[in-house]
Design a protein around this motif. Sequence first.
Motif, mmCIF file in Angstrom:
data_model
loop_
_atom_site.group_PDB
_atom_site.id
_atom_site.type_symbol
_atom_site.label_atom_id
_atom_site.label_comp_id
_atom_site.label_asym_id
_atom_site.label_seq_id
_atom_site.Cartn_x
_atom_site.Cartn_y
_atom_site.Cartn_z
ATOM 1 N N THR A 14 30.671 -27.232 8.272
ATOM 2 C CA THR A 14 29.947 -26.166 7.837
ATOM 3 C C THR A 14 29.351 -26.186 6.553
ATOM 4 O O THR A 14 28.368 -25.480 6.202
ATOM 5 N N ALA A 15 30.143 -26.455 5.542
ATOM 6 C CA ALA A 15 29.781 -26.654 4.098
ATOM 7 C C ALA A 15 28.486 -27.498 4.011
ATOM 8 O O ALA A 15 27.582 -27.083 3.291
ATOM 9 N N ARG A 16 28.410 -28.747 4.659
ATOM 10 C CA ARG A 16 27.261 -29.510 4.474
ATOM 11 C C ARG A 16 26.058 -28.813 5.296
ATOM 12 O O ARG A 16 24.905 -28.842 4.664
ATOM 13 N N ARG A 17 26.378 -28.209 6.255
ATOM 14 C CA ARG A 17 25.529 -27.448 6.976
ATOM 15 C C ARG A 17 24.830 -26.335 6.229
ATOM 16 O O ARG A 17 23.499 -26.039 6.092
ATOM 17 N N SER A 18 25.552 -25.561 5.462
ATOM 18 C CA SER A 18 24.958 -24.441 4.584
ATOM 19 C C SER A 18 24.417 -25.052 3.312
ATOM 20 O O SER A 18 23.384 -24.319 3.145
ATOM 21 N N ARG A 40 2.754 -11.796 -0.547
ATOM 22 C CA ARG A 40 2.448 -12.150 0.956
ATOM 23 C C ARG A 40 3.761 -13.092 1.294
ATOM 24 O O ARG A 40 3.714 -13.429 2.709
ATOM 25 N N THR A 41 4.517 -13.346 0.367
ATOM 26 C CA THR A 41 5.718 -14.077 0.803
ATOM 27 C C THR A 41 6.684 -13.110 1.335
ATOM 28 O O THR A 41 6.991 -12.213 0.577
ATOM 29 N N THR A 42 7.403 -13.677 2.513
ATOM 30 C CA THR A 42 8.358 -12.347 3.112
ATOM 31 C C THR A 42 9.555 -13.310 3.584
ATOM 32 O O THR A 42 9.454 -14.573 3.531
ATOM 33 N N ILE A 43 10.691 -12.447 3.671
ATOM 34 C CA ILE A 43 11.739 -13.289 4.147
ATOM 35 C C ILE A 43 11.713 -13.841 5.380
ATOM 36 O O ILE A 43 12.269 -15.015 5.702
ATOM 37 N N GLU A 44 10.972 -13.007 6.514
ATOM 38 C CA GLU A 44 10.448 -13.900 7.603
ATOM 39 C C GLU A 44 9.751 -15.144 7.500
ATOM 40 O O GLU A 44 10.068 -16.080 8.280
ATOM 41 N N GLY A 45 8.787 -15.175 6.642
ATOM 42 C CA GLY A 45 7.938 -16.387 6.571
ATOM 43 C C GLY A 45 8.741 -17.518 5.764
ATOM 44 O O GLY A 45 8.814 -18.685 6.143
ATOM 45 N N LYS A 54 16.311 -15.333 9.866
ATOM 46 C CA LYS A 54 16.418 -14.445 8.692
ATOM 47 C C LYS A 54 17.667 -13.941 8.424
ATOM 48 O O LYS A 54 18.019 -13.558 7.293
ATOM 49 N N GLN A 55 18.450 -13.605 9.291
ATOM 50 C CA GLN A 55 19.916 -13.250 9.136
ATOM 51 C C GLN A 55 20.723 -14.301 8.136
ATOM 52 O O GLN A 55 21.608 -13.939 7.384
ATOM 53 N N THR A 56 20.374 -15.475 8.313
ATOM 54 C CA THR A 56 20.984 -16.420 7.446
ATOM 55 C C THR A 56 20.568 -16.248 5.915
ATOM 56 O O THR A 56 21.405 -16.386 5.142
ATOM 57 N N ILE A 57 19.324 -15.810 5.714
ATOM 58 C CA ILE A 57 18.911 -15.314 4.532
ATOM 59 C C ILE A 57 19.689 -14.357 3.697
ATOM 60 O O ILE A 57 20.097 -14.156 2.721
ATOM 61 N N TYR A 58 19.834 -13.564 4.640
ATOM 62 C CA TYR A 58 20.308 -11.794 4.301
ATOM 63 C C TYR A 58 21.747 -12.323 4.014
ATOM 64 O O TYR A 58 22.381 -11.124 3.375
ATOM 65 N N ARG A 59 22.336 -13.283 4.807
ATOM 66 C CA ARG A 59 23.826 -13.391 4.510
ATOM 67 C C ARG A 59 24.203 -13.758 2.880
ATOM 68 O O ARG A 59 25.053 -13.505 2.373
ATOM 69 N N SER A 62 19.959 -10.688 -1.087
ATOM 70 C CA SER A 62 19.518 -9.168 -0.606
ATOM 71 C C SER A 62 17.743 -9.026 -0.701
ATOM 72 O O SER A 62 17.308 -8.231 0.095
ATOM 73 N N SER A 63 17.167 -10.024 -1.070
ATOM 74 C CA SER A 63 15.748 -9.635 -1.121
ATOM 75 C C SER A 63 15.011 -11.202 -1.450
ATOM 76 O O SER A 63 15.781 -11.993 -1.963
ATOM 77 N N LYS A 64 13.903 -11.038 -1.284
ATOM 78 C CA LYS A 64 12.946 -12.372 -1.567
ATOM 79 C C LYS A 64 13.110 -12.695 -2.993
ATOM 80 O O LYS A 64 12.982 -13.855 -3.417
ATOM 81 N N ALA A 65 12.924 -11.599 -3.724
ATOM 82 C CA ALA A 65 13.119 -11.896 -5.605
ATOM 83 C C ALA A 65 14.189 -12.680 -5.734
ATOM 84 O O ALA A 65 14.373 -13.477 -6.480
ATOM 85 N N ASP A 66 15.558 -12.280 -4.966
ATOM 86 C CA ASP A 66 16.650 -12.914 -5.344
ATOM 87 C C ASP A 66 16.719 -14.454 -4.876
ATOM 88 O O ASP A 66 17.275 -15.256 -5.733
ATOM 89 N N VAL A 67 15.988 -14.803 -3.727
ATOM 90 C CA VAL A 67 15.815 -16.065 -3.251
ATOM 91 C C VAL A 67 15.091 -16.648 -4.308
ATOM 92 O O VAL A 67 15.496 -18.046 -4.330
ATOM 93 N N LEU A 68 14.139 -16.265 -4.821
ATOM 94 C CA LEU A 68 13.119 -16.907 -5.537
ATOM 95 C C LEU A 68 13.864 -17.321 -6.950
ATOM 96 O O LEU A 68 13.465 -18.416 -7.377
ATOM 97 N N MET A 69 14.595 -16.426 -7.588
ATOM 98 C CA MET A 69 15.354 -16.506 -8.631
ATOM 99 C C MET A 69 15.900 -17.553 -8.678
ATOM 100 O O MET A 69 16.261 -18.517 -9.521
ATOM 101 N N GLU A 70 16.800 -17.768 -7.482
ATOM 102 C CA GLU A 70 17.695 -18.668 -7.510
ATOM 103 C C GLU A 70 17.263 -20.154 -7.235
ATOM 104 O O GLU A 70 17.759 -21.272 -7.691
ATOM 105 N N ALA A 71 16.278 -20.023 -6.553
ATOM 106 C CA ALA A 71 15.298 -21.199 -5.991
ATOM 107 C C ALA A 71 14.892 -21.921 -7.588
ATOM 108 O O ALA A 71 14.960 -23.189 -7.858
ATOM 109 N N PHE A 72 14.587 -21.040 -8.616
ATOM 110 C CA PHE A 72 14.031 -21.385 -9.735
ATOM 111 C C PHE A 72 15.273 -22.064 -10.486
ATOM 112 O O PHE A 72 14.959 -23.031 -11.465
#
Length: 209
Positions: A14-18, A40-45, A54-59, A62-72
Amino acid sequence: MPKQSAPDKRPPDTARRSEKSRRAIYDAALALVAEVGYPRTTIEGIAARAGVGKQTIYRWWSSKADVLMEAFFDLSAQAAQDAGQQPYTIPDTGDLAADLKAVLRATVDELKDPRFEAPSRALAAEGLVDEELGRRFVTKLLEPSLQLYVDRLRAAQDAGQVRPEIDPRIALELFVSPLAQRWLQHTGPISYEYTDTLVDYALHGLAPR
């Protein structure tokens, strides 16, 4: 008749899959914000592009901003690793000018990296009109890097290389801010020669010596 081996009943890793899912989400978020912009960027997109629910992302976020910050953060770390550098560090060789020039050259490389440039511009531009996003962008992405400049300049003060009354937080803007403005507004090319000159002007001033 040869004896058949028992089927492998080990549980999935599961660690590798995650990690694979997390990496796909990073890539999808950065690609989408570059292609369609932040609004226009959304969690669904992001989920659809990454091939996850999308439940994987929300796990994890909490928001698309958080996703993008960590991605950066991840993107910057990857870029530094590819260049054989430690992320978020400024060397201290005892030569302040050389150290500042080295880190600004690395910044030029990152700003011109196609992986970084388009999504970074999209997020920075949105931060100018979305005050909350702008604050988070500065707090989470820019301020830690700026603090490293402050620390390096204070070390130079301790070594007698910078006047003791100088405010390092203001001084760093002499070479960081012009680079950011030129990059954001396309007012001229960014290059090693340009950032080297910024350091020379900042450290030596414009008055005759």
